[in-house]
Structures are given as structure tokens and as C-alpha cells.
Design an enzyme around this catalytic site. Structure first.
Site, short mmCIF file in Angstrom:
data_model
loop_
_atom_site.label_atom_id
_atom_site.label_comp_id
_atom_site.label_asym_id
_atom_site.label_seq_id
_atom_site.Cartn_x
_atom_site.Cartn_y
_atom_site.Cartn_z
N CYS A 1 0.93 -1.12 0.06
CA CYS A 1 -0.10 -0.04 -0.12
C CYS A 1 0.91 1.30 -0.17
CB CYS A 1 -1.06 0.12 1.25
SG CYS A 1 -1.93 -1.45 1.34
N HIS B 1 -2.82 6.79 4.24
CA HIS B 1 -1.67 5.75 4.53
C HIS B 1 -0.48 6.51 3.94
CE1 HIS B 1 -0.77 1.29 5.08
NE2 HIS B 1 -0.28 2.09 6.17
#
Length: 584
Positions: free
Chosen positions: A78, A139
Site C-alpha cells: 500500500c 496511508h
């Protein structure tokens, strides 16, 4: 003769107006809508061959637009993949590639993140008059030195509006789910705490019974040391739900911890509202799904409806959300004025399991999955574009492209200028998408696992061959399993990988599943290809400059002074959303 003259005039008129309409559309700045799924496998949606999970809305985008079959993430995890997507640069250039086992950000209260000196596509579009919004997962970090400096925050990276998770979904965000953050380390810390507690109790009992001659001060010291040790680790790992599972609107926390049962509705409502507020455009809306990352929280409307358990239910809910946002565009009359993109940040998570239930995605015919830097299953993802009247409908392109290409593509559409003070690894896709170019501009693509180069792809344009050399591959567990079951995710270095000299070589144009490695005995061009790729690696490495590592152990550990908190730390709890959700 008259009929022929009339036919030619009509054809000329049609071509003129088609060309004029296309030129007019290209001259205006389109609205831009980006969908990025989390952990979605390329084999999970209908337009890429899945005939059991229902994804009619994503499939409609592919029918009405362009589908890429060799769309590649710059990283198989990610945080680094999204950094590359936002900046158009390999994550190693921004310091978002890790040399340790922490390959993604672990806490909201870490100090690492997308550096403030990196220029995102949102920043460049903002400068071109776009209203920019991010809804969903970030994130990329929050703070650097204090709990409210927001140096890594979306609003500090070109977004005018943010609503969503500054972090990512974790099992702990849902009640009664097992933890997944540093599970082995937590087990060791519990064991050490129990040993210390047992030692203190034994010493105390020995002192009281006279069996052990020891001073009370020593017992008190061990008690204090044990208590401090327990507090030092349990204050972070014991309250992960409060520290990481939060929702923010701009810089304000709205839920801590978040309530997953209404998160999808809230984000959908925010997307519809953003489009309505900015319908006079131009706008950039980056809808960054929390789907389909574990724990796969799915609303009751979709539970048990798919043929693939909870994972399939979650994919179908995500597709429904895509449809609702597309409906909002249609309602505002923006369909023909909006450039749409749908992709996943990397491949499906093969090791995500709960008993016999598979909780991760399917990567189709491609080997490997999430976390594997070189194998196709970890980096080959869906890539779908739609812009009616500008991009030809029903087009399929089998050329190597990258998520990093979105950066220069959007800047081109916004009539902006790419930064000249840094290397941009992405390439403008507009000529390829429109059919004005037949070949990808990428000759080489470099596939990293953390900061370790695992594989390289060479697109030999003259022959059409797509060579791929693997220098490092993960050791599957159990052998031949195709993933690292029992480990959670495959490692990038150490005893969990195999180094290949000479490298494993595949021709993806003939063997996309990477099932049969070539050798000098079976491939006459073997030595030539390996030398060519070796020279490309040398040239690539000469373009790299040292930068601070954002995912160093120091930068990823929990720091209480950086913890976002909607109360007075450590009493961080709030629910400002109430029952604001509505059925959409």
C-alpha cells in the site's frame, strides 16, 4: 454522381464535426474522478474474466472506455505503491521504500510519510485551477514533529478537502477480530511481561516465607521496571483501535475509533456531496476505497450475496459504490465532461485467510500476490479509463503501463507543466488511450520489493517481446504453495528470499503466468537480453539520489507525542458523525 457528391459532403461534414468535438473536449479541462481499490486482485472483476463476482458498474466503465491488460503497480504494498501513484516516481526516489521488514506505515503516530518536498498531481492540478478532494484511505503519514503539524497530511499535499482514514483498515478496527500488527512481537512482549510478573511474585513469596533473602527495595525495583516495561508496549499495542482506526474531515477527527458499520455510507455521501458542490468544475476527486482490505467489513445489504463468501460480498459492495458515484455524475450532467480511472494499488493478498475461508483476492493466471515485488500477481492490476467522446469505447490495450503514468497524464489534461527539478518515471498515456500511439513509452520497468530490486521488465518494441528478469524471488511456504502462508506476507530480503545468478528470465508475451523460465539452452537471445537489462539497471541506479528513509524503524514506531487525538491525550474518543448517514 449526385449521390456520390452528397455522400462525400456528408462524410466530410461528419469528420469535421467529430474532429471539432474531440478538439473542443480536449481543449477544455475535464473533471477528473479517480477510483483506487485496496488489495483488489486483477481476477476479481468481470471485465478481467471473473464470471462469478458481479461487478456491473466497473464492467460498464470498461465497455464504454479503455481497458489496460498490462497495468503495473510500482510496488506490491500500500504505502509505497500509493506514494508512486501520487508522485509519478518510484518510491525509492522519495524515501518511501523500506530496507527493513516494515514496508508500510504502521501507525498514525509514526513520523514517516510522504515528504513535504514531493509534488503530488493534486498540487499541480490545484495550481491549474482545480478543486481537489480525497475521500477514503491516505496511508501516507500525518505528522512529523508534533501532534498537529500535519506535515504529511493530504491538505499539505495539494488536496483542498479530505474526508477519510489517514491510515488503513486493520483487523483490530472491527470488534472480535484477531490483531495483525506485529503479532509475533506482541506475543514475545506478553511472554516477557509474564516472566517478569512471575519473577516478582516468586521473589515476594520467597521474601514473605523467609525462603529467599532479598531486600524489599530490589523487589520494588523489579516491580517498577516490570510495570514500566508493560506500559511502554501495551500503551501502543493495547489501544490500536483508538490510535489507528480514526476518521478525519480535513484536519479534524470526526470518529475515534471509527464505526465501520456506517463508514461506507459516510464516504459515499461525501463523494456525492463533493461532486454536487463542485459541478461547475473543474474538480479532481480521488476516491480511495477502504474496500477490499481486511477485515472486509460489509454492510448487511451485501452480506451473503456473492458466490465467494465475505470477500466477494465486499467486492460487490465496492462496485455498487462505484455505480452510485457514477449516477451522481449523470445526475449533474457531467458524464461527458469527466475523465474516470479505476485501478487497484497492487495485487490481491493471497495469505489473508481465516480458517478455510479465503479473505484475499484472486490474481487470475498470474503468479504471486500482495507483497511480492517481482511476480506479476503482486503488481499487475486492473486499469480502466472512460471519457465519452474522447477515448474510444471498447478498446483493449496490451502495452506495459504503470500507475505512475497517471501523474503526467493528469497534468497533461489539466494543461500543467511537469516538475523539471526531479525525475518523473511515469509517461503521459493520452496518445496511447486515444489510439494516436500504438506502443507504450516505457522500455524498462523496475520492480522493487521495499528498497530491493527484485525484477526488471524490458519491452522490446521491435519484436513485441516483453522480457522479465527476476534477480530475487520469495521462498514460498510451504514449498510450491505460491505464497508465504503462515508468514502473513512474503519478505523482501534475508533467508526468506532466493537470489538468482543468472536471473530467472521469462517472455511475458508468451508466458504471462511465468511458469517456464528460459535459459541459454532454450532461448538463443538469453545472454543478449540479460546484458541489455543489466545495462538498464546500471543507468537506472545512476539516476537515484540518497534521500531520508521514511520507513526506517525510528520513523514507523509509535510516538505518543504525534498521536492524533480528538480529546486530551490519552483520552482520545469522539463521535461527531452521530447518525448523519442517510440511505444512498
Amino acid at each position: 454522381l449526385c449521390f456520390r457528391r452528397y455522400f462525400l459532403m456528408a462524410l466530410t461534414s461528419c469528420l469535421f464535426w467529430n474532429t471539432f468535438g474531440l478538439s473542443e473536449a480536449m481543449d477544455s479541462k475535464p473533471n477528473i474522478l479517480l477510483f483506487l481499490a485496496d488489495d483488489l486482485g486483477i481476477g476479481d472483476i468481470g471485465c478481467y474474466g471473473n464470471n462469478t463476482i458481479r461487478t456491473p458498474n466497473i464492467d460498464r466503465l470498461a465497455r464504454e472506455g479503455v481497458k489496460l491488460t498490462q497495468h503495473i503497480a510500482a510496488a506490491p504494498l500500500c504505502t509505497p505503491s500509493r506514494a508512486a501513484f501520487l508522485t509519478g516516481r518510484y518510491p525509492i526516489r522519495s524515501g518511501m521504500a523500506s530496507s527493513n521488514r516494515y514496508r508500510a506505515l504502521q501507525w498514525n503516530a509514526g513520523s514517516g510519510g510522504l515528504p513535504p518536498n514531493e509534488t503530488t498531481f493534486a498540487r499541480l492540478l490545484q495550481q491549474q485551477g482545480y478543486t481537489t478532494g480525497l475521500i477514503g484511505k491516505w496511508h501516507q503519514g500525518v505528522n512529523c514533529e508534533s501532534f498537529n503539524d500535519h506535515c504529511h497530511h493530504p491538505l499539505n499535499h495539494g488536496f483542498d478537502y479530505f474526508y477519510g482514514m489517514p491510515f488503513t483498515l486493520q483487523n483490530i478496527c472491527q470488534e472480535n477480530k484477531p490483531p495483525e500488527l506485529d503479532v509475533a512481537l506482541q506475543a514475545k512482549l506478553w511472554l516477557y511481561s509474564q516472566i517478569i510478573t512471575l519473577a516478582v511474585l516468586t521473589l515476594t513469596a520467597g521474601k514473605l516465607t523467609g525462603l529467599i533473602s532479598i531486600r524489599w527495595k530490589i523487589i520494588a525495583f523489579f516491580t517498577l521496571a516490570g510495570g514500566l516495561f508493560f506500559i511502554s508496549w501495551y500503551s501502543s499495542y493495547g489501544f490500536v483501535q483508538y490510535w489507528n482506526c480514526i476518521l478525519m474531515r480535513n484536519r479534524d477527527i470526526t470518529e475515534q475509533p471509527m464505526r465501520l458499520e456506517r463508514t461506507a455510507s459516510l464516504m459515499l455521501k461525501e463523494a456525492v456531496s463533493f461532486i454536487k458542490r463542485n459541478k461547475h468544475g473543474p474538480f479532481l476527486l480521488f476516491f480511495s476505497f477502504l474496500h477490499v482490505h481486511t477485515p472486509l467489513f460489509t454492510t448487511k445489504k451485501f452480506l451473503g450475496k456473492s458466490h465467494h463468501g465475505l470477500y466477494g460480498d465486499n467486492v460487490e459492495e465496492m462496485d455498487w459504490m462505484v455505480g452510485k458515484i457514477l449516477d451522481s455524475l449523470d445526475k449533474e450532467g457531467l458524464k461527458n465532461h469527466t475523465f474516470i480511472y479505476f485501478a487497484s494499488d497492487h495485487g490481491g493478498h493471497l495469505e489473508a485467510q481465516e480458517g478455510s475461508a479465503q479473505l484475499g483476492g484472486w490474481n487470475g493466471i498470474y503468479k504471486g500476490g500482495k507483497g511480492m515485488g517481482g511476480w506479476e500477481g503482486g503488481i499487475r492490476v486492473p486499469g480502466v479509463f472512460r471519457w465519452p467522446g474522447v477515448l474510444p469505447a471498447g478498446t483493449v490495450i496490451d502495452e506495459p503501463t504503470s500507475l505512475m503514468d497517471i501523474y503526467p497524464t493528469l497534468v497533461h489534461l489539466a494543461r500543467g507543466i511537469l516538475p523539471q527539478d526531479r525525475v518523473i518515471d511515469g509517461r503521459n498515456l493520452v496518445p496511447l488511450l486515444q489510439g494516436r500511439a500504438q506502443k507504450s513509452e516505457h522500455e524498462f520497468l523496475f520492480h522493487y520489493c521495499g528498497s530491493y530490486l527484485h525484477a526488471v521488465r524490458w519491452h522490446e518494441k521491435d519484436s513485441g517481446a516483453i522480457w522479465k528478469a527476476h534477480y530475487i524471488t520469495p521462498v514460498f511456504h510451504p514449498p510450491g504453495a505460491g505464497a508465504c502462508y503462515g508468514k502473513g506476507i512474503c519478505p523482501c530480503f534475508g533467508e526468506g528470499v532466493t537470489h538468482h545468478d543468472p536471473p530467472l528470465l521469462f517472455d511475458l508475451s508468451q508466458d504471462p503466468s511465468e511458469a517456464k523460465p528460459l535459459s541459454a539452452d532454450t532461448e538463443p537471445l538469453f545472454d543478449t537480453v540479460i546484458k541489455k537489462i543489466g545495462r538498464a539497471i546500471e543507468e537506472h541506479r545512476r539516476t537515484l539520489t540518497p534521500v531520508p528513509e521514511q520507513l526506517s524503524v525510528y520513523n514507523v514506531v509509535w510516538k505518543p507525542w504525534l498521536q492524533p487525538c480528538c480529546g486530551t491525550f490519552p483520552f482520545c474518543w469522539c463521535d461527531k458523525e452521530g447518525d448523519s448517514t442517510q440511505s444512498l
